[in-house]
Design a protein around this motif. Structure first.
Motif, PDB file in Angstrom:
ATOM      1  N   ASN A 198       4.904   4.497  11.951  1.00 34.53           N
ATOM      2  CA  ASN A 198       4.562   3.327  10.983  1.00 34.53           C
ATOM      3  C   ASN A 198       5.250   3.806   9.506  1.00 34.53           C
ATOM      4  O   ASN A 198       5.777   2.914   8.587  1.00 34.53           O
ATOM      5  CB  ASN A 198       3.390   2.587  10.787  1.00 34.53           C
ATOM      6  N   LYS A 428      10.971   7.628   4.620  1.00 34.46           N
ATOM      7  CA  LYS A 428      11.284   6.138   5.137  1.00 34.46           C
ATOM      8  C   LYS A 428      12.236   5.376   4.407  1.00 34.46           C
ATOM      9  O   LYS A 428      12.418   5.645   2.869  1.00 34.46           O
ATOM     10  CB  LYS A 428      10.108   5.457   5.248  1.00 34.46           C
ATOM     11  N   THR A 464       3.892  -1.995   1.052  1.00 36.71           N
ATOM     12  CA  THR A 464       4.274  -1.799   2.413  1.00 36.71           C
ATOM     13  C   THR A 464       4.841  -0.550   2.650  1.00 36.71           C
ATOM     14  O   THR A 464       5.413   0.318   1.622  1.00 36.71           O
ATOM     15  CB  THR A 464       4.944  -2.863   2.960  1.00 36.71           C
ATOM     16  N   PRO A 465       4.790   0.085   3.627  1.00 38.15           N
ATOM     17  CA  PRO A 465       5.625   1.561   3.992  1.00 38.15           C
ATOM     18  C   PRO A 465       7.138   1.523   3.482  1.00 38.15           C
ATOM     19  O   PRO A 465       7.340   2.622   2.985  1.00 38.15           O
ATOM     20  CB  PRO A 465       5.517   1.803   5.319  1.00 38.15           C
ATOM     21  N   ASN A 466       7.774   0.522   3.443  1.00 41.02           N
ATOM     22  CA  ASN A 466       9.106   0.560   3.014  1.00 41.02           C
ATOM     23  C   ASN A 466       9.185   0.088   1.537  1.00 41.02           C
ATOM     24  O   ASN A 466      10.184  -0.134   0.850  1.00 41.02           O
ATOM     25  CB  ASN A 466       9.972  -0.306   3.991  1.00 41.02           C
ATOM     26  N   PRO A 489      -1.055 -17.289   2.604  1.00 38.82           N
ATOM     27  CA  PRO A 489       0.357 -17.395   3.426  1.00 38.82           C
ATOM     28  C   PRO A 489       0.618 -16.162   4.342  1.00 38.82           C
ATOM     29  O   PRO A 489       0.036 -15.072   4.133  1.00 38.82           O
ATOM     30  CB  PRO A 489       1.387 -17.879   2.529  1.00 38.82           C
ATOM     31  N   ASN A 490       1.432 -16.409   5.339  1.00 37.22           N
ATOM     32  CA  ASN A 490       1.983 -15.492   6.195  1.00 37.22           C
ATOM     33  C   ASN A 490       2.458 -14.284   5.419  1.00 37.22           C
ATOM     34  O   ASN A 490       3.454 -14.701   4.568  1.00 37.22           O
ATOM     35  CB  ASN A 490       2.767 -15.861   7.339  1.00 37.22           C
ATOM     36  N   GLY A 491       2.650 -12.910   5.839  1.00 38.62           N
ATOM     37  CA  GLY A 491       3.046 -12.002   5.292  1.00 38.62           C
ATOM     38  C   GLY A 491       2.761 -11.709   3.836  1.00 38.62           C
ATOM     39  O   GLY A 491       3.416 -10.733   3.160  1.00 38.62           O
ATOM     40  N   GLY A 493      -0.228 -10.106   2.700  1.00 35.11           N
ATOM     41  CA  GLY A 493      -0.751  -8.738   2.590  1.00 35.11           C
ATOM     42  C   GLY A 493      -2.425  -8.859   3.103  1.00 35.11           C
ATOM     43  O   GLY A 493      -2.986  -7.840   2.621  1.00 35.11           O
ATOM     44  N   LYS A 494      -2.597  -9.786   3.781  1.00 37.32           N
ATOM     45  CA  LYS A 494      -3.878  -9.883   4.258  1.00 37.32           C
ATOM     46  C   LYS A 494      -4.516  -8.467   5.241  1.00 37.32           C
ATOM     47  O   LYS A 494      -5.334  -7.986   4.832  1.00 37.32           O
ATOM     48  CB  LYS A 494      -4.332 -11.162   4.933  1.00 37.32           C
ATOM     49  N   SER A 495      -3.372  -8.366   6.153  1.00 38.66           N
ATOM     50  CA  SER A 495      -3.766  -7.414   7.162  1.00 38.66           C
ATOM     51  C   SER A 495      -3.654  -5.893   6.456  1.00 38.66           C
ATOM     52  O   SER A 495      -4.427  -5.061   6.876  1.00 38.66           O
ATOM     53  CB  SER A 495      -3.052  -7.435   8.327  1.00 38.66           C
ATOM     54  N   SER A 496      -2.477  -6.119   5.641  1.00 36.31           N
ATOM     55  CA  SER A 496      -2.335  -4.570   4.853  1.00 36.31           C
ATOM     56  C   SER A 496      -3.368  -4.287   4.173  1.00 36.31           C
ATOM     57  O   SER A 496      -3.589  -3.074   4.103  1.00 36.31           O
ATOM     58  CB  SER A 496      -1.303  -4.953   3.966  1.00 36.31           C
ATOM     59  N   ARG A 499      -5.266  -2.082   6.607  1.00 33.87           N
ATOM     60  CA  ARG A 499      -4.656  -0.874   6.741  1.00 33.87           C
ATOM     61  C   ARG A 499      -4.929  -0.016   5.663  1.00 33.87           C
ATOM     62  O   ARG A 499      -5.353   1.288   5.931  1.00 33.87           O
ATOM     63  CB  ARG A 499      -3.305  -1.151   6.646  1.00 33.87           C
ATOM     64  N   TRP A 505      -2.570   3.335   5.632  1.00 29.78           N
ATOM     65  CA  TRP A 505      -1.583   3.384   4.643  1.00 29.78           C
ATOM     66  C   TRP A 505      -2.130   4.006   3.443  1.00 29.78           C
ATOM     67  O   TRP A 505      -3.355   3.903   2.898  1.00 29.78           O
ATOM     68  CB  TRP A 505      -1.207   1.837   4.154  1.00 29.78           C
ATOM     69  N   HIS A 640      -7.631 -19.051   9.300  1.00 31.12           N
ATOM     70  CA  HIS A 640      -6.920 -20.194   8.754  1.00 31.12           C
ATOM     71  C   HIS A 640      -7.995 -21.242   9.271  1.00 31.12           C
ATOM     72  O   HIS A 640      -7.723 -22.560   8.680  1.00 31.12           O
ATOM     73  CB  HIS A 640      -5.413 -20.465   9.097  1.00 31.12           C
TER      74      HIS A 640
HETATM   75  N1  LIG Z   1       4.584  -0.822   9.348  1.00 26.30           N
HETATM   76  C1  LIG Z   1       4.849  -1.620   8.665  1.00 26.30           C
HETATM   77  N2  LIG Z   1       5.963  -1.067   7.870  1.00 26.30           N
HETATM   78  C2  LIG Z   1       6.782  -1.782   6.997  1.00 26.30           C
HETATM   79  N3  LIG Z   1       6.415  -2.945   6.652  1.00 26.30           N
HETATM   80  C3  LIG Z   1       5.267  -3.632   7.076  1.00 26.30           C
HETATM   81  C4  LIG Z   1       4.549  -2.726   8.229  1.00 26.30           C
HETATM   82  N4  LIG Z   1       3.362  -3.567   8.666  1.00 26.30           N
HETATM   83  C5  LIG Z   1       3.590  -4.662   7.852  1.00 26.30           C
HETATM   84  N5  LIG Z   1       4.508  -4.646   6.973  1.00 26.30           N
HETATM   85  C6  LIG Z   1       5.000  -5.698   5.860  1.00 26.30           C
HETATM   86  O1  LIG Z   1       3.878  -5.961   5.270  1.00 26.30           O
HETATM   87  C7  LIG Z   1       4.135  -7.361   4.668  1.00 26.30           C
HETATM   88  C8  LIG Z   1       2.523  -7.952   4.963  1.00 26.30           C
HETATM   89  O2  LIG Z   1       2.105  -7.687   6.309  1.00 26.30           O
HETATM   90  P1  LIG Z   1       0.633  -8.293   6.777  1.00 26.30           P
HETATM   91  O3  LIG Z   1       0.551  -7.960   8.180  1.00 26.30           O
HETATM   92  O4  LIG Z   1      -0.488  -7.880   5.670  1.00 26.30           O
HETATM   93  O5  LIG Z   1       0.772  -9.895   6.463  1.00 26.30           O
HETATM   94  P2  LIG Z   1      -0.465 -10.943   6.695  1.00 26.30           P
HETATM   95  O6  LIG Z   1      -0.818 -11.416   5.372  1.00 26.30           O
HETATM   96  O7  LIG Z   1      -1.586 -10.490   7.434  1.00 26.30           O
HETATM   97  O8  LIG Z   1       0.215 -11.995   7.446  1.00 26.30           O
HETATM   98  P3  LIG Z   1      -0.144 -12.783   8.826  1.00 26.30           P
HETATM   99  O9  LIG Z   1      -1.037 -13.887   8.340  1.00 26.30           O
HETATM  100  O10 LIG Z   1       1.349 -13.223   9.234  1.00 26.30           O
HETATM  101  O11 LIG Z   1      -0.772 -11.995   9.966  1.00 26.30           O
HETATM  102  C9  LIG Z   1       5.045  -8.009   5.813  1.00 26.30           C
HETATM  103  O12 LIG Z   1       5.939  -8.251   4.930  1.00 26.30           O
HETATM  104  C10 LIG Z   1       5.187  -7.069   6.727  1.00 26.30           C
HETATM  105  O13 LIG Z   1       6.619  -7.198   7.041  1.00 26.30           O
END
Ligand SMILES: Nc1ncnc2c1ncn2[C@@H]1O[C@H](COP(=O)(O)OP(=O)(O)OP(=O)(O)O)[C@@H](O)[C@H]1O
Length: 687
Positions: A198, A428, A464-466, A489-491, A493-496, A499, A505, A640
């Motif tokens: 990742n 990366k 994020t990693p990139n 909203p989606n994306g 950074g909740k799951s981030s 991590r 991370w 949600h």
């Molecule tokens: N391994 C990775 N390498 C690069 N970018 C990543 C990686 N994992 C997640 N991302 C990016 O980090 C951003 C946030 O991702 P995250 O999974 O935290 O979203 P989220 O808020 O949990 O969304 P959702 O509600 O859709 O699950 C996204 O734009 C995703 O593309």
């Protein structure tokens, strides 16, 4: 008269020189043989330490090849190889060193037998030419007797070589796995297997490298020893023997001719090492596409994505085939040139050398009868064949060495990348915004992590990693018992956030306070189910022994399953020891319930729930949340569903633009406001 008088002194001088040479010939012979030995060793060594092709070519080529891992038999290769050798042969007393020693002894023994057989062959033919039946039969008897150790040695050689390859592979696999999945005793568990996939772009398919490339490397390494050390030794021994029979002068002439043609062959040899590395990479990509297809078979089948998948698989396959085809063509013409030179050209040189004692009288050597000449010819021819075969193998071994260099590059790349990842050095491709000065400053920084009973983020950026900065500076805390709801909203950074919390991370700034990793359990939307029994699914990652050590029995597990209303599956699936592919045997909701049962088994301090109830009915969801609370587990929930609000006392709300709000959550008030908002929205629509 005048001419005669000028010729005579010069003839006399030549005769004097010949006499002097004949007198000192033994000394000259010895000097020539010693020079030959030094020459063979030094040319072999020089051949194996050739400069990388890129260095010989222009600068443009350098720049082009710098993006690919370098594959050449050069100093870097030897440096990498010696590092790997220290892993596969850890000490002189190791099993591998013993096997290598045994292998060397067998190789020398085989050469000694070959020398004996060459002489015996000559004697058999000589006794035939002289029509002497008794010596002939005696020699045949010797021939049969020598066959016993000869066949025994050959069988043993291949057995020991294969054992050696297996031993190398085991050592290397163990070392790689120790780094890849972490060492039990290592306090800094850095999750290399996650970060490699990742956070770093260098290795696309570690599975291929661990399962295939290490095996190929080990086989090549075990064979290279026999292919390099043995032929070099053979060339020296056979040629020494030959020089005794035909004179060192002939040998020197032969060496000059052979070396000149060998240099030509070497110049014509394509970079097989590079081809091997590329081949391994391409077949890895091909396999990866297929394993994705098998993994997501259901989703693809529902979408009817066969055509697209076929196109993707075919694209990888055609890339691989195109490369293999090119390599085959090059191998074909290289094989022709190689055989022409090694077998036929050198063969003719050899025959000429064998003819020396027949056509020329060597000074200091007695004249031979027909039988003696035949014996000498047969023995010399055999020695020459063995010698040219050995020299040919030295030449081929350059090709083997290049292939070994290809696999060495792959294995070394894996080891080096894992080492970098362990140190937090990643390579990366970054998003374009990462180069903006303000962002670049954040990316260069590093935060600190402290161990604590509570969770607290103080001005921590979410990156994020990139290099995409999702939140510049996030601050929040979770105290035991204060369940936190995370929305946005989606994306955004909740799951981030999880991590970073799980140490997957890097922390780019600020301060993170958190308990050790074993006090967290994550339940994602699609929970992980391991290979193994039904019991293993509930207690993962514990083993049955760990469970028993904790004083938990199968009956306790049944009670846990009853909480999530799953106790019936024990009987349905054939008991706790039933093993299945659980991802297919259980429905999505059942998988989530098993993951909750796992949470109740481990009873960690904190549970991270990432849409963990999305597939279970609302009443079940409530029961599970309440049970977790009763067990004293503090929840960090991403969901949600408004039905979950009432179980949380704090909320972290992202706005999706890099901003957030962290505050107390009054579920009733929020629900009332939400309903009011929905009513207003409806009214607005009506207007
Ligand atoms: N391994 C990775 N390498 C690069 N970018 C990543 C990686 N994992 C997640 N991302 C990016 O980090 C951003 C946030 O991702 P995250 O999974 O935290 O979203 P989220 O808020 O949990 O969304 P959702 O509600 O859709 O699950 C996204 O734009 C995703 O593309």
């Amino acid at each position: 008269m005048a001419i005669q008088s000028t010729l005579r002194p010069s003839q006399e001088r030549v005769a004097q020189l010949v006499n002097a040479y004949a007198k000192h010939r033994p000394l000259v012979q010895r000097a020539l043989t010693a020079a030959f030995v030094v020459y063979v060793i030094s040319t072999t060594f020089r051949g194996f330490t050739a400069k990388p092709a890129s260095k010989r070519k222009g600068k443009g080529k350098d720049a082009e090849s710098s993006s690919k891992p370098r594959v050449a038999v050069d100093a870097l290769f030897y440096q990498r190889l010696s590092r790997i050798l220290r892993i596969v042969i850890p000490s002189l007393r190791s099993k591998e060193a013993m096997l290598l020693c045994m292998h060397s002894s067998l190789l020398i023994f085989r050469t000694v037998i070959s020398l004996y057989v060459a002489a015996l062959d000559g004697k058999i033919v000589a006794s035939l030419v002289r029509a002497q039946p008794v010596p002939f039969l005696l020699n045949i008897l010797r021939w049969l007797l020598v066959a016993i150790p000869a066949t025994w040695t050959n069988s043993w050689l291949s057995y020991v070589q294969n054992k050696l390859a297996l031993a190398y592979r085991t050592r290397l696999t163990q070392e790689v796995m120790k780094q890849y999945l972490g060492d039990e005793n290592d306090p800094n568990d850095v999750k290399v297997f996650y970060k490699l996939a990742n956070l770093d772009d260098r290795i696309k398919n570690p599975d291929q490298m661990i399962t295939h490339d290490i095996q190929r490397f080990s086989t090549h390494l075990a064979a290279i020893y026999a292919n390099v050390a043995k032929p070099v030794l053979d060339v020296i021994l056979y040629n020494y023997q030959l020089s005794q029979n035909v004179g060192a002068e002939g040998l020197v002439l032969l060496t000059v001719l052979v070396q000149a043609s060998a240099a030509l062959l070497r110049a014509l040899t394509p970079p097989f090492g590079q081809y091997t590395a590329l081949s391994a990479q391409l077949s890895g990509n091909f396999r990866h596409t297929h394993s994705r297809l098998a993994e997501f078979a259901e989703e693809i089948a529902f979408f009817g994505g066969e055509e697209t998948e076929k196109m993707l698989v075919e694209r990888e396959y055609s890339g691989l085939v195109k490369h293999e085809d090119r390599v085959l063509r090059r191998r074909w013409w290289h094989g022709c040139v190689e055989e022409g030179i090694v077998k036929w050209l050198w063969g003719s040189f050899g025959l000429c050398i064998c003819a020396i004692p027949v056509f020329f009288k060597l000074p200091g050597v007695a004249a031979l009868d027909m039988g003696g000449r035949t014996e000498g010819f047969v023995t010399n021819r055999r020695l020459l064949l063995s010698s040219s075969d050995a020299f040919g193998r030295v030449m081929y071994s350059y090709k083997d060495l290049q292939e070994l260099a290809g696999y060495t590059t792959r294995v070394a790349l894996l080891l080096e990348t894992m080492e970098d990842v362990k140190k937090g050095k990643f390579e990366k491709a970054l998003v374009s915004s990462a180069s903006i000065e303000e962002n670049a400053k954040i990316l260069k920084g590093r935060g600190v992590v402290y161990e604590s009973d509570e969770i607290e983020f103080e001005n921590v950026p979410i990156v994020t990693p990139n290099g995409d900065i999702l939140v510049r500076s996030l601050s929040f805390y979770v105290k035991p018992g204060q369940h936190l709801l995370i929305v946005g909203p989606n994306g955004c950074g909740k799951s981030s956030l999880f991590r970073i919390l799980g140490g997957l991370w890097p922390v780019y700034g600020g301060i993170v306070r958190k308990p050790p990793a074993d006090q967290f359990i994550l339940i994602p939307q699609r929970p992980y189910l391991s290979l193994g029994t039904l019991r293993d699914q509930v207690i993962y990652p514990h083993s049955k022994e760990d469970m028993e050590r904790r004083g938990i029995t199968d009956d306790d597990l049944l009670e846990i399953l009853a909480v999530v209303q799953m106790e019936h599956i024990v009987e349905r699936e054939g008991g706790w020891d039933a093993a299945r592919e659980w991802r297919e045997a259980l429905s999505g909701g059942d998988q989530q319930k098993i993951a909750w049962a796992r949470l109740f088994y481990h009873k960690p301090k904190y549970a991270v729930l990432d849409e963990a109830t999305s597939l279970v009915p609302p009443d079940m969801e409530g029961m599970m949340m309440e049970h977790a609370t009763r067990l004293g587990i503090t929840l960090l929930t991403v969901s949600h569903r408004p039905s979950l609000w009432k179980y949380h006392s704090m909320i972290l709300q992202y706005d999706g633009q890099g901003g957030y709000v962290f505050t107390k959550l009054d579920a009733e008030k929020r629900l009332a406001l939400q309903q009011e908002k929905e009513a207003l929205d409806l009214k607005l629509l009506e207007v």
